[in-house]
Design an enzyme around this catalytic site. Structure first.
Site, PDB file in Angstrom:
ATOM      1  CE  LYS A  82      -3.645  -0.097   2.787  1.00 46.69           C
ATOM      2  NZ  LYS A  82      -4.593   0.159   3.928  1.00 46.69           N
ATOM      3  CE  LYS A  84      -3.739  -2.858   9.826  1.00 44.78           C
ATOM      4  NZ  LYS A  84      -4.022  -2.057   8.615  1.00 44.78           N
ATOM      5  N   PRO A 115      -4.879   4.575  13.765  1.00 46.99           N
ATOM      6  CG  PRO A 115      -6.475   6.258  13.657  1.00 46.99           C
ATOM      7  CD  PRO A 115      -5.073   5.945  13.264  1.00 46.99           C
ATOM      8  CG  ASP A 116      -6.719  -1.069  10.886  1.00 43.41           C
ATOM      9  OD1 ASP A 116      -6.174  -0.621   9.864  1.00 43.41           O
ATOM     10  OD2 ASP A 116      -7.385  -2.118  10.887  1.00 43.41           O
ATOM     11  CB  THR A 164      -9.903   5.918   3.795  1.00 42.93           C
ATOM     12  OG1 THR A 164      -8.898   6.160   4.777  1.00 42.93           O
ATOM     13  CG2 THR A 164      -9.713   4.526   3.220  1.00 42.93           C
ATOM     14  N   GLY A 185     -19.458   1.832   7.852  1.00 46.86           N
ATOM     15  CA  GLY A 185     -18.735   2.250   9.054  1.00 46.86           C
ATOM     16  C   GLY A 185     -18.037   3.581   8.833  1.00 46.86           C
ATOM     17  CG  ASP A 224     -23.132  -1.738   8.758  1.00 42.93           C
ATOM     18  OD1 ASP A 224     -22.136  -1.121   8.346  1.00 42.93           O
ATOM     19  OD2 ASP A 224     -23.213  -2.235   9.900  1.00 42.93           O
ATOM     20  CB  ALA A 274     -17.011  -4.056   6.496  1.00 40.45           C
TER      21      ALA A 274
HETATM   22  N1  PHE Z   1      -5.927   2.057   9.027  1.00 40.64           N
HETATM   23  C1  PHE Z   1      -4.952   2.625   8.143  1.00 40.64           C
HETATM   24  C2  PHE Z   1      -4.717   1.683   6.964  1.00 40.64           C
HETATM   25  O1  PHE Z   1      -5.063   0.517   6.997  1.00 40.64           O
HETATM   26  C3  PHE Z   1      -3.678   2.804   8.910  1.00 40.64           C
HETATM   27  C4  PHE Z   1      -3.161   4.204   9.135  1.00 40.64           C
HETATM   28  C5  PHE Z   1      -3.825   5.351   8.761  1.00 40.64           C
HETATM   29  C6  PHE Z   1      -1.933   4.318   9.701  1.00 40.64           C
HETATM   30  C7  PHE Z   1      -3.250   6.580   8.943  1.00 40.64           C
HETATM   31  C8  PHE Z   1      -1.339   5.556   9.902  1.00 40.64           C
HETATM   32  C9  PHE Z   1      -2.000   6.681   9.525  1.00 40.64           C
HETATM   33  O2  PHE Z   1      -4.192   2.086   5.954  1.00 40.64           O
END
Ligand code: PHE
Length: 342
Positions: A59, A71, A107-108, A143, A174, A195, A229
């Protein structure tokens, strides 16, 4: 396994397994969010961490960022709130700090910008804290913007001028799915939403979108299926049930493994690699916090997701191969070559 490092901690405060997988730092610091989820066994969380970390390497490379992938997964035994949640997040902070800056989190699925504040009590290597605490905040809207650029590129590849009247089925409303639903409707798409939380039907009503039951939505006839999701939707036993022209969404790890891309290709279904579609979060978080980019510069980079995908789709079409193979080759070339782009 070809990960650089994997550490499995038992949280000193929470007693929960905290797993950090660093897949690659070849292009620079590894980045990847902190997932909080209930797992039957910590080994399942380990599998998740390994696959998600590897995906983050591709990515970052495909987004042109000088970063690698990692991760964090907290293998919870149930929903976490209050002091227990704080304890687990502080354990994550210590674990991240243990990498000395080689890896940074954010965050994730299952965690939020306010959770990042708790992690920040123990380490500076954390993105997306709330703006009032000096971070770039929620990256989910970015995103969604990046995913929309990707979906437009897919529509073009299918021979459509724009998204007007293109049927899209959104799986998951979400943090990312909700803003994406709004963008799709604004772009003229004919949207259906599902959902697991049927309270999200209110969003469908508000947007004039259709509502589908979660177990029916993936197989309903549509032009573009948009997974937004958790991953693992498409495997050898489910590809045959799809009735869509393309799959393009921001969920991480939509395929159970890469061979599923060949099955989709065999069925003539265009699969937009999720490692390209979902890059908006890191583009926004890193762009704003590390590279001090302006909102305009970040918007250009988010739009670039559509350009990257368009190129990958064109090459795949020309060579008669699944787009995922083109994307993996491109990511690998960028991960092996020295970083020259910003
Ligand atoms: N959740 C994001 C992803 O999967 C991870 C992320 C976002 C990490 C922003 C750092 C900053 O791509």
């Amino acid at each position: 396994m070809n990960h650089e490092q994997v550490r499995i901690h038992t949280g000193r405060r929470s007693g929960l397994p905290v797993i950090i997988a660093v897949h690659s730092t070849a292009r620079g610091q590894a980045v990847g969010g902190c997932r909080l989820k209930t797992f039957p066994h910590w080994k399942d969380a380990l599998d998740d961490a390994l696959r998600l970390a590897a995906a983050m390497t591709d990515k970052a490379a495909l987004a042109g960022l000088p970063h690698g992938g990692g991760k964090t997964v907290i293998a919870s035994d149930g929903p976490l709130s209050g002091e227990r949640r704080r304890a687990a997040l502080r354990d994550v902070g210590d674990a991240v700090e243990g990498f000395g800056g080689l890896y940074a989190t954010g965050p994730d699925s299952g965690t939020s910008p306010t959770d990042m504040n708790v992690i920040a009590e123990r380490t500076a290597h954390v993105f997306c804290r709330p703006p009032e605490n000096g971070g770039s905040g929620d990256s989910s809207p970015a995103t969604a913007v990046g995913a929309l650029a990707a979906i437009r590129a897919v529509a073009h590849d299918l021979g459509r001028a724009d998204l007007n009247g293109v049927r899209c089925t959104l799986l998951g409303a979400g943090a990312v799915g909700t803003p994406l639903a709004r963008l799709l409707v604004k772009a003229g798409a004919t949207l259906a939403i599902t959902d697991v939380d049927d309270g999200k039907k209110a969003l469908a009503d508000e947007l004039g979108a259709g509502w589908l039951a979660p177990d029916e939505a993936p197989w309903a006839e549509t032009d573009i299926l948009v997974p937004a999701a958790l991953g693992g939707l498409l495997g050898p036993d489910t590809v045959g049930r799809l009735r869509c022209a393309a799959v393009a969404g921001p969920a991480n790890n939509q395929l159970t493994d890469d061979t599923v891309a060949d099955l989709l290709h065999g069925r003539g279904i265009l699969f937009a690699p999720d490692v390209i579609v979902s890059a908006g979060g890191i583009i926004h978080g890193l762009g704003a916090e590390l590279y001090r980019e302006t909102p305009e510069q970040i918007d250009v980079r988010l739009a670039g997701i559509g350009d990257t995908l368009a190129e990958v789709l064109a090459t795949a079409r020309h060579d008669g191969v699944p787009p995922l193979r083109v994307a993996r080759d491109l990511a690998r070339a960028r991960t092996l070559a020295p970083v020259t782009e910003g």
